[in-house]
Design a protein around this motif. Structure first.
Motif, short mmCIF file in Angstrom:
data_model
loop_
_atom_site.label_atom_id
_atom_site.label_comp_id
_atom_site.label_asym_id
_atom_site.label_seq_id
_atom_site.Cartn_x
_atom_site.Cartn_y
_atom_site.Cartn_z
N ASP A 14 0.85 -1.19 0.00
CA ASP A 14 0.00 0.00 0.00
C ASP A 14 0.89 1.24 0.00
OD1 ASP A 14 -1.72 2.15 0.70
OD2 ASP A 14 -3.08 0.77 1.72
N PRO A 15 0.75 2.13 -1.00
CA PRO A 15 1.63 3.31 -1.05
C PRO A 15 1.44 4.26 0.12
CG PRO A 15 -0.12 3.48 -2.68
CD PRO A 15 -0.18 2.08 -2.13
N SER A 16 0.33 4.14 0.84
CA SER A 16 0.12 4.98 2.01
C SER A 16 0.96 4.52 3.20
CB SER A 16 -1.36 4.97 2.41
OG SER A 16 -1.71 3.72 3.01
N GLY A 17 1.49 3.31 3.11
CA GLY A 17 2.24 2.75 4.21
C GLY A 17 1.42 1.89 5.14
N ALA A 18 0.11 1.80 4.91
CA ALA A 18 -0.75 0.97 5.76
C ALA A 18 -0.40 -0.50 5.59
CB ALA A 18 -2.22 1.21 5.41
N SER A 19 -0.46 -1.25 6.68
CA SER A 19 -0.16 -2.68 6.64
C SER A 19 -1.27 -3.45 5.94
CB SER A 19 0.03 -3.23 8.05
OG SER A 19 0.21 -4.63 8.02
N LEU A 20 -0.89 -4.41 5.12
CA LEU A 20 -1.86 -5.29 4.47
C LEU A 20 -2.36 -6.36 5.43
CD1 LEU A 20 -0.05 -5.81 1.04
CD2 LEU A 20 -2.02 -4.33 1.50
N TYR A 21 -1.58 -6.65 6.45
CA TYR A 21 -1.93 -7.69 7.42
C TYR A 21 -1.73 -7.13 8.83
CZ TYR A 21 -1.65 -10.81 3.39
OH TYR A 21 -1.83 -11.41 2.16
N PRO A 22 -2.65 -6.27 9.29
CA PRO A 22 -2.49 -5.67 10.61
C PRO A 22 -2.32 -6.72 11.70
CG PRO A 22 -4.28 -4.60 9.41
CD PRO A 22 -3.87 -5.79 8.60
N GLY A 23 -1.34 -6.49 12.57
CA GLY A 23 -1.09 -7.40 13.67
C GLY A 23 -0.16 -8.54 13.33
N GLN A 24 0.19 -8.67 12.04
CA GLN A 24 1.11 -9.74 11.63
C GLN A 24 2.39 -9.12 11.08
OE1 GLN A 24 -1.83 -11.74 8.95
NE2 GLN A 24 -1.35 -13.56 10.15
N ALA A 25 3.48 -9.86 11.18
CA ALA A 25 4.76 -9.38 10.67
C ALA A 25 4.69 -9.26 9.15
CB ALA A 25 5.89 -10.32 11.06
N THR A 26 5.23 -8.17 8.63
CA THR A 26 5.31 -7.96 7.19
C THR A 26 6.43 -6.97 6.91
OG1 THR A 26 4.02 -7.39 5.20
CG2 THR A 26 3.58 -6.10 7.19
N THR A 27 6.62 -6.58 5.67
CA THR A 27 7.63 -5.57 5.34
C THR A 27 6.96 -4.35 4.75
OG1 THR A 27 7.98 -6.69 3.21
CG2 THR A 27 9.51 -7.22 4.99
N GLU A 28 7.71 -3.23 4.73
CA GLU A 28 7.13 -1.95 4.37
C GLU A 28 7.21 -1.67 2.87
OE1 GLU A 28 10.09 -1.00 7.86
OE2 GLU A 28 9.93 -2.49 6.25
N LEU A 29 6.67 -0.49 2.49
CA LEU A 29 6.76 -0.02 1.11
C LEU A 29 8.23 0.05 0.67
CD1 LEU A 29 5.22 1.20 -1.37
CD2 LEU A 29 5.55 3.44 -0.30
N ARG A 47 9.18 -16.12 11.20
CA ARG A 47 8.73 -14.77 11.57
C ARG A 47 7.41 -14.41 10.90
NH1 ARG A 47 9.94 -9.66 9.11
NH2 ARG A 47 9.53 -7.92 10.54
N LEU A 48 7.13 -14.97 9.73
CA LEU A 48 5.93 -14.61 8.98
C LEU A 48 4.79 -15.60 9.16
CD1 LEU A 48 7.35 -13.37 5.55
CD2 LEU A 48 6.94 -12.07 7.66
N PHE A 49 5.10 -16.88 9.36
CA PHE A 49 4.05 -17.89 9.48
C PHE A 49 4.61 -19.13 10.15
CE2 PHE A 49 5.88 -17.87 5.19
CZ PHE A 49 6.42 -19.13 5.11
N GLU A 50 3.72 -19.91 10.74
CA GLU A 50 4.12 -21.14 11.41
C GLU A 50 4.23 -22.28 10.40
OE1 GLU A 50 1.45 -22.10 14.54
OE2 GLU A 50 1.85 -20.27 15.70
N GLY A 51 5.17 -23.17 10.66
CA GLY A 51 5.28 -24.39 9.87
C GLY A 51 5.66 -24.16 8.42
#
Length: 271
Positions: free
Chosen positions: A76-91, A157-161
């Motif tokens: 998201d170019p606004s910087g909003a997370s695509l998966y709130p509450g989960q680990a992800t990377t930025e713009l 860090r991103l998902f289990e298993g």
């Protein structure tokens, strides 16, 4: 087109987007990074080779050669997370998927630089993608946008298993007609690979932004677990050991399955 932005035009109602296969990093950015290898570790390795049959189907391809470390054109170019509450990377990512810092201390991009990178790479990429969708939508009642991705099978860090082989994302059903999601899922299930629909990965910003089934644009993201087409270690990779080499024979069964997937997309669009 600009040398980093590659568009291969076809006339079929299918656009295949490659947002993360690039590895180019401008020298002024690379000099500030902890490691050039680390900055390229999370690329979607060999995906453009895996789908090199797509132009023969009449598909349009849009690809950036620029590394996602420079800017991630699927965020998201606004910087909003695509998966709130989960680990992800930025713009403009500052860490790898494994949480390692990408930049030397004090050299991370600030708001001004992020805005410059967006104007330089993000905006032209999406202008090209939108133009191709508009071009095809002008002559086809329905057009499919297919987002081609891959990721290592295990990233704690991103998902289990371990991820399934095929991770289909349709923004929980909002980005495409259910018939398309069913057709893609069925094509995957016809293989010996594991499948999930709207699991950990539900589709990135591109899928969510362009998927407007009521307007005739149906978007689906395919996140492949790398082990389906290349050697993929169970442990975090080390420099010199990743990526493992492209092997056409190793990838053959996945290519056959993906051919069926794109055929299903074309069948849906032409139905």
């Amino acid at each position: 087109m600009m040398d980093w932005l590659q568009v291969t035009r076809g006339d079929a109602p299918l656009v295949v987007s490659f947002p993360h296969t690039g590895t180019d990093i401008p020298p002024d950015i690379e000099d500030r990074l902890v490691s050039p290898w680390l900055a390229r570790k999370d690329a979607d390795w060999w995906i453009e080779k895996l789908y090199d049959f797509a132009p023969g189907l009449g598909a349009t391809l849009v690809r950036t050669a620029v590394s996602r470390t420079v800017i991630d054109v699927n965020r998201d170019p606004s910087g909003a997370s695509l998966y709130p509450g989960q680990a992800t990377t930025e713009l403009c990512p500052t860490t790898t998927f494994d949480g390692e810092p990408l930049y030397k201390p004090g050299h991370e991009p600030d708001a001004v630089e992020i805005a410059r990178r967006r104007r330089t790479w993000f905006d032209p990429y999406h202008a090209a993608l939108a133009a191709e969708l508009d071009r095809l939508r002008a002559v086809h009642p329905r057009v499919v946008l297919y987002e081609a991705h891959s990721i290592r099978s295990r990233i704690p860090r991103l998902f289990e298993g371990e991820l399934p082989n095929f991770n289909i994302g349709t923004n929980s059903g909002a980005s495409c007609d259910p018939l398309l999601a069913e057709a893609v899922e069925a094509a995957c299930e016809a293989s010996d690979f594991s499948v999930v629909l709207n699991g950990r990965f539900k589709g990135g910003w591109t899928t969510r932004h362009y998927g407007r089934p009521e307007e005739g644009v149906h978007a689906v993201q395919m996140e492949l677990a790398c082990r389906g087409y290349m050697d993929d270690p169970d442990t975090p990779p080390a420099p010199g050991a990743w990526p493992t080499p492209w092997d056409p024979e190793r990838a053959l069964f996945m290519r056959h399955a993906l051919h069926r997937v794109l055929d299903a997309c074309l069948d849906f669009a032409g139905a």
